[in-house]
Design a protein around this motif. Sequence first.
Motif, PDB file in Angstrom:
ATOM      1  N   ALA A 234      42.146  89.492  56.247  1.00  0.00           N
ATOM      2  CA  ALA A 234      42.235  90.904  55.732  1.00  0.00           C
ATOM      3  C   ALA A 234      42.321  91.121  54.208  1.00  0.00           C
ATOM      4  O   ALA A 234      43.179  91.831  53.861  1.00  0.00           O
ATOM      5  CB  ALA A 234      43.700  91.184  56.321  1.00  0.00           C
ATOM      6  N   GLY A 235      41.444  90.704  53.554  1.00  0.00           N
ATOM      7  CA  GLY A 235      41.008  90.898  52.047  1.00  0.00           C
ATOM      8  C   GLY A 235      41.944  89.779  51.163  1.00  0.00           C
ATOM      9  O   GLY A 235      42.041  90.012  49.959  1.00  0.00           O
ATOM     10  N   THR A 236      42.683  88.879  51.700  1.00  0.00           N
ATOM     11  CA  THR A 236      43.280  87.956  50.718  1.00  0.00           C
ATOM     12  C   THR A 236      42.755  86.420  51.143  1.00  0.00           C
ATOM     13  O   THR A 236      42.549  86.096  52.273  1.00  0.00           O
ATOM     14  CB  THR A 236      44.680  87.815  51.445  1.00  0.00           C
ATOM     15  OG1 THR A 236      45.632  89.123  51.119  1.00  0.00           O
ATOM     16  CG2 THR A 236      45.419  86.553  50.653  1.00  0.00           C
ATOM     17  N   ARG A 237      42.102  85.904  50.219  1.00  0.00           N
ATOM     18  CA  ARG A 237      41.592  84.635  50.022  1.00  0.00           C
ATOM     19  C   ARG A 237      42.625  83.588  50.346  1.00  0.00           C
ATOM     20  O   ARG A 237      43.825  83.425  50.195  1.00  0.00           O
ATOM     21  CB  ARG A 237      41.007  84.355  48.953  1.00  0.00           C
ATOM     22  CG  ARG A 237      39.690  85.073  48.750  1.00  0.00           C
ATOM     23  CD  ARG A 237      38.791  84.735  47.438  1.00  0.00           C
ATOM     24  NE  ARG A 237      39.526  85.075  45.992  1.00  0.00           N
ATOM     25  CZ  ARG A 237      39.670  86.341  45.596  1.00  0.00           C
ATOM     26  NH1 ARG A 237      39.129  87.402  46.152  1.00  0.00           N
ATOM     27  NH2 ARG A 237      40.399  86.452  44.425  1.00  0.00           N
ATOM     28  N   THR A 238      42.119  82.817  51.461  1.00  0.00           N
ATOM     29  CA  THR A 238      43.076  81.459  51.730  1.00  0.00           C
ATOM     30  C   THR A 238      42.828  80.364  51.315  1.00  0.00           C
ATOM     31  O   THR A 238      41.353  80.125  51.415  1.00  0.00           O
ATOM     32  CB  THR A 238      43.461  81.494  53.377  1.00  0.00           C
ATOM     33  OG1 THR A 238      42.229  81.467  54.103  1.00  0.00           O
ATOM     34  CG2 THR A 238      44.112  83.064  53.644  1.00  0.00           C
ATOM     35  N   ARG A 239      43.566  79.402  51.283  1.00  0.00           N
ATOM     36  CA  ARG A 239      42.955  77.852  51.146  1.00  0.00           C
ATOM     37  C   ARG A 239      44.231  77.013  51.773  1.00  0.00           C
ATOM     38  O   ARG A 239      45.304  77.181  51.539  1.00  0.00           O
ATOM     39  CB  ARG A 239      42.793  77.576  49.657  1.00  0.00           C
ATOM     40  CG  ARG A 239      42.218  76.091  49.602  1.00  0.00           C
ATOM     41  CD  ARG A 239      42.085  75.660  48.052  1.00  0.00           C
ATOM     42  NE  ARG A 239      40.884  76.576  47.737  1.00  0.00           N
ATOM     43  CZ  ARG A 239      40.499  76.787  46.471  1.00  0.00           C
ATOM     44  NH1 ARG A 239      41.207  76.205  45.336  1.00  0.00           N
ATOM     45  NH2 ARG A 239      39.394  77.829  46.034  1.00  0.00           N
TER      46      ARG A 239
ATOM     47  N   ILE B 241      48.531  84.872  42.504  1.00  0.00           N
ATOM     48  CA  ILE B 241      47.937  83.480  43.522  1.00  0.00           C
ATOM     49  C   ILE B 241      49.272  83.201  44.010  1.00  0.00           C
ATOM     50  O   ILE B 241      50.536  83.022  43.111  1.00  0.00           O
ATOM     51  CB  ILE B 241      47.605  82.507  42.535  1.00  0.00           C
ATOM     52  CG1 ILE B 241      46.115  83.019  41.943  1.00  0.00           C
ATOM     53  CG2 ILE B 241      47.308  81.096  43.153  1.00  0.00           C
ATOM     54  CD1 ILE B 241      45.641  81.941  40.722  1.00  0.00           C
ATOM     55  N   GLY B 242      49.546  82.903  44.969  1.00  0.00           N
ATOM     56  CA  GLY B 242      50.900  82.326  45.818  1.00  0.00           C
ATOM     57  C   GLY B 242      50.632  81.080  46.683  1.00  0.00           C
ATOM     58  O   GLY B 242      49.422  80.661  47.177  1.00  0.00           O
ATOM     59  N   PHE B 243      51.597  80.146  46.770  1.00  0.00           N
ATOM     60  CA  PHE B 243      51.424  79.180  47.557  1.00  0.00           C
ATOM     61  C   PHE B 243      52.747  78.931  48.373  1.00  0.00           C
ATOM     62  O   PHE B 243      53.936  79.350  47.860  1.00  0.00           O
ATOM     63  CB  PHE B 243      51.572  77.587  46.749  1.00  0.00           C
ATOM     64  CG  PHE B 243      50.303  77.570  45.868  1.00  0.00           C
ATOM     65  CD1 PHE B 243      49.211  76.856  46.109  1.00  0.00           C
ATOM     66  CD2 PHE B 243      50.014  78.310  44.608  1.00  0.00           C
ATOM     67  CE1 PHE B 243      48.146  76.814  45.498  1.00  0.00           C
ATOM     68  CE2 PHE B 243      48.990  78.077  43.882  1.00  0.00           C
ATOM     69  CZ  PHE B 243      47.963  77.326  44.182  1.00  0.00           C
TER      70      PHE B 243
ATOM     71  N   GLY C 184      45.654  87.489  46.483  1.00  0.00           N
ATOM     72  CA  GLY C 184      45.002  88.744  47.005  1.00  0.00           C
ATOM     73  C   GLY C 184      46.478  89.540  47.183  1.00  0.00           C
ATOM     74  O   GLY C 184      47.457  89.250  47.095  1.00  0.00           O
ATOM     75  N   PRO C 185      46.249  90.760  47.975  1.00  0.00           N
ATOM     76  CA  PRO C 185      47.353  91.427  48.353  1.00  0.00           C
ATOM     77  C   PRO C 185      48.185  90.732  49.063  1.00  0.00           C
ATOM     78  O   PRO C 185      49.680  91.233  48.967  1.00  0.00           O
ATOM     79  CB  PRO C 185      46.544  92.549  49.432  1.00  0.00           C
ATOM     80  CG  PRO C 185      45.108  92.573  49.050  1.00  0.00           C
ATOM     81  CD  PRO C 185      44.838  91.227  48.553  1.00  0.00           C
ATOM     82  N   ALA C 186      48.179  89.762  49.912  1.00  0.00           N
ATOM     83  CA  ALA C 186      49.433  89.237  50.671  1.00  0.00           C
ATOM     84  C   ALA C 186      50.405  88.514  49.865  1.00  0.00           C
ATOM     85  O   ALA C 186      51.310  87.987  49.985  1.00  0.00           O
ATOM     86  CB  ALA C 186      48.815  88.411  51.901  1.00  0.00           C
TER      87      ALA C 186
END
Length: 424
Positions: free
Chosen positions: A69-74, A184-186, A209-211
Amino acid sequence: MSRSGQCGYVCSVPRPRLPRAVVRAGALTVAAPFAVAAALIVTDAVKKYRRDTTEVKFPHLPPLDGEVAGTRTRLFTYGEDLYADMLAAIRGAQHTIMLESYIWKGDAIGAEFKDALIEAADRGVSVYVIFDGFANLVVPREFLQFPERVHVLRYPAFRPGLLTLNVRHSGRDHRKILVVDDEIGFVGGYNIGSLYATDWRDTHLRLEGPAVWDLRNAFVDFWNSTRRSHLPVLPDPGSDLWEPHIRPARNAPGHLLFPIRGIYLQAIDRAQSHIYITQAYFIPDHEILDALLAAARRGVDVRVIVPENSNHVVTDWLSRGFYSSLLAGGVTIWLFQDAMVHAKTATIDGVWTTIGTANIDRLSLSGNYEINMEIYDEGLAAQMERVFESDLSNCRELTAEEWEERGRVARISERVLAPLRPLM
């Protein structure tokens, strides 16, 4: 003087005394679980001391990238990969760093994080740090002291509920969050330390991203509600993002908020195909246990991965107290071999996933400050199923036949320890 009945004066009626044998039996009933727990802890410590210090190896995947939903994840399943990414984000910070960790070891990895944060503060970045005082009692106090330009909140080591064994008033700040520049969040199960870099299997998620706002908001709310007067108030901006496909569930016992248990129950009740759960410490309450058994009865493939031997031997024994019911009900149990699996994850039906800090036990679900991301996305769920399959390759299945053959001492110990479940 006042009179009462035929006594002439107010009579003092002696309280009936319980028979001495009853008092002793009650005292033994209360003391027995703690005595057995103490014996297990001592025995386990001796075994670990005698054990060969061989290199720990287990399968793991490289970081897995995606988008929700528009937020990149890793997705991270190996500590060295995660720490490299976290440190790169800290070293590249321009404006703000918010770091929250349950455990922060005073070792080489811990020092690398500390140095990176101080260096960021030296170049003008606003740095905010939260760590749990109780979890870090064994860490040298001077290690967790920072220059004044780094703002540090130490969550109190001892809280009033500890004296009454009230988990809601004695629980810990068990969260692991890093937010850099609000971009950037973890979040996930990894603490900070060299042990976790290579010897433990855990799961962490990076968001870009937004999240990320959700992680920032979680940090800010806790900081502002817990800080002392010498620490600054953090701004608390709202967000115009309302994205149901990726959102946080935040347990805040001080505010009587416990949504993580709810998202598990709702997802389990919806399951039609499969439920894959990985837990470091698995002590389900009656509702979660019943939901898993109900899912298995309607034909859902329910699998649970737990460490065969975790770092908390008493928790292992408490978890084993549920194995008979789970196995008889069709849930399969998979024991992770030769390493600690510390992940707190689940994925269901190829669409729903949760990754975070909360274990399925009473302490996490009703006592600690915790955060889990709830994600509804087929791509991320597929990645989590790959991770689960990788972990299964390092597990052995515990069969009902093997479990029924365990000795009498083990069965008695499980029953004696059962009263400790509400404390874990």
